[in-house]
Structure formats: structure tokens, C-alpha cells
Design an enzyme around this catalytic site. Structure first.
Site, PDB file in Angstrom:
ATOM      1  N   HIS A  40       3.195  -2.994  -7.079  1.00  0.00           N
ATOM      2  CA  HIS A  40       1.906  -3.027  -7.781  1.00  0.00           C
ATOM      3  C   HIS A  40       1.152  -1.724  -7.484  1.00  0.00           C
ATOM      4  CE1 HIS A  40      -1.996  -4.293  -9.209  1.00  0.00           C
ATOM      5  NE2 HIS A  40      -2.499  -4.201  -7.990  1.00  0.00           N
ATOM      6  N   HIS A  76      -5.200   0.791  -2.613  1.00  0.00           N
ATOM      7  CA  HIS A  76      -6.209  -0.202  -3.011  1.00  0.00           C
ATOM      8  C   HIS A  76      -5.908  -1.625  -2.532  1.00  0.00           C
ATOM      9  CE1 HIS A  76      -3.485  -1.144  -6.330  1.00  0.00           C
ATOM     10  NE2 HIS A  76      -4.177  -2.252  -6.456  1.00  0.00           N
ATOM     11  N   ASP A  77      -4.664  -1.967  -2.272  1.00  0.00           N
ATOM     12  CA  ASP A  77      -4.322  -3.292  -1.732  1.00  0.00           C
ATOM     13  C   ASP A  77      -3.588  -3.184  -0.399  1.00  0.00           C
ATOM     14  OD1 ASP A  77      -5.426  -5.108  -3.583  1.00  0.00           O
ATOM     15  OD2 ASP A  77      -3.752  -4.805  -4.964  1.00  0.00           O
ATOM     16  N   HIS A  81       0.259  -8.395  -5.101  1.00  0.00           N
ATOM     17  CA  HIS A  81      -0.375  -7.255  -4.444  1.00  0.00           C
ATOM     18  C   HIS A  81       0.586  -6.632  -3.433  1.00  0.00           C
ATOM     19  CE1 HIS A  81      -3.993  -9.498  -5.880  1.00  0.00           C
ATOM     20  NE2 HIS A  81      -4.214  -8.277  -6.344  1.00  0.00           N
TER      21      HIS A  81
END
Length: 102
Positions: free
Chosen positions: A55, A93-94, A51
């Protein structure tokens, strides 16, 4: 891409996506402000084995592929704002995902 961009692949892809979609003009986004925002997103990714910022880059460019090449944007009748939000969502998102220690 990470090597070519000197570790800034996520920033590069977001800036490019917003440029080719004319979001700066259509959504009245100041380029300098957006560039700073994108840099903050990228710096928020830690050196996780998975993550991480690469990514996030991959997810962002995959979202672009589905929206454009697979015509999801057209099929779902997404507005420019909704499409831009999807790109931002993919990129964050991460964000600040904690390191996993086992």
C-alpha cells in the site's frame, strides 16, 4: 513488483525516484545512508491486510504520478526539498500501523 523486487518494492521505488530526480546530488543526500533509511521504512510495515508495504509503494508511486504526469510539482512551484518530503511522507504514512484485530 513485489515479486520482482523480492519483497523490496517500496525501497526500490523510493531509491529510483530519488535517483531520477537527482535528489542525491541536489539535496546532498548520501546514497548509503538513504538506502539504510529506506530499508528501515520498509521493515516498519506490518503484514496488515491493507496498510502494508505494498500500500505504501502504491501511494508513493501514485504521488509520483500526480507530481510529474499531472504537473502538480510545477503547478505548485514545489522545491526539490518539498518534493522529496512528499515522497518520504507518502512512503511513511502508515509506518508501524498496528494490526487491526476484530
Amino acid at each position: 513488483m513485489e515479486e520482482i523486487s523480492n519483497g523490496q518494492a517500496l525501497s526500490y521505488v523510493l531509491i529510483h525516484i530519488f535517483q531520477i530526480n537527482s535528489f542525491y546530488e541536489k539535496l546532498r543526500i548520501d546514497f548509503s545512508t538513504f538506502s539504510s533509511f529506506v530499508s528501515r521504512i520498509q521493515s516498519g510495515y506490518k503484514d496488515n491486510p491493507y496498510h502494508n508495504k505494498m500500500h505504501a509503494f502504491d501511494v508513493t508511486q501514485t504521488v509520483s504520478f500526480f507530481l510529474k504526469k499531472c504537473k502538480f510539482q510545477e503547478l505548485a512551484s514545489l522545491t526539490d526539498l518539498e518534493t522529496a518530503a512528499m515522497y518520504i511522507s507518502a512512503s511513511i504514512h502508515d509506518y508501524e500501523h498496528p494490526l487491526l484485530i476484530s
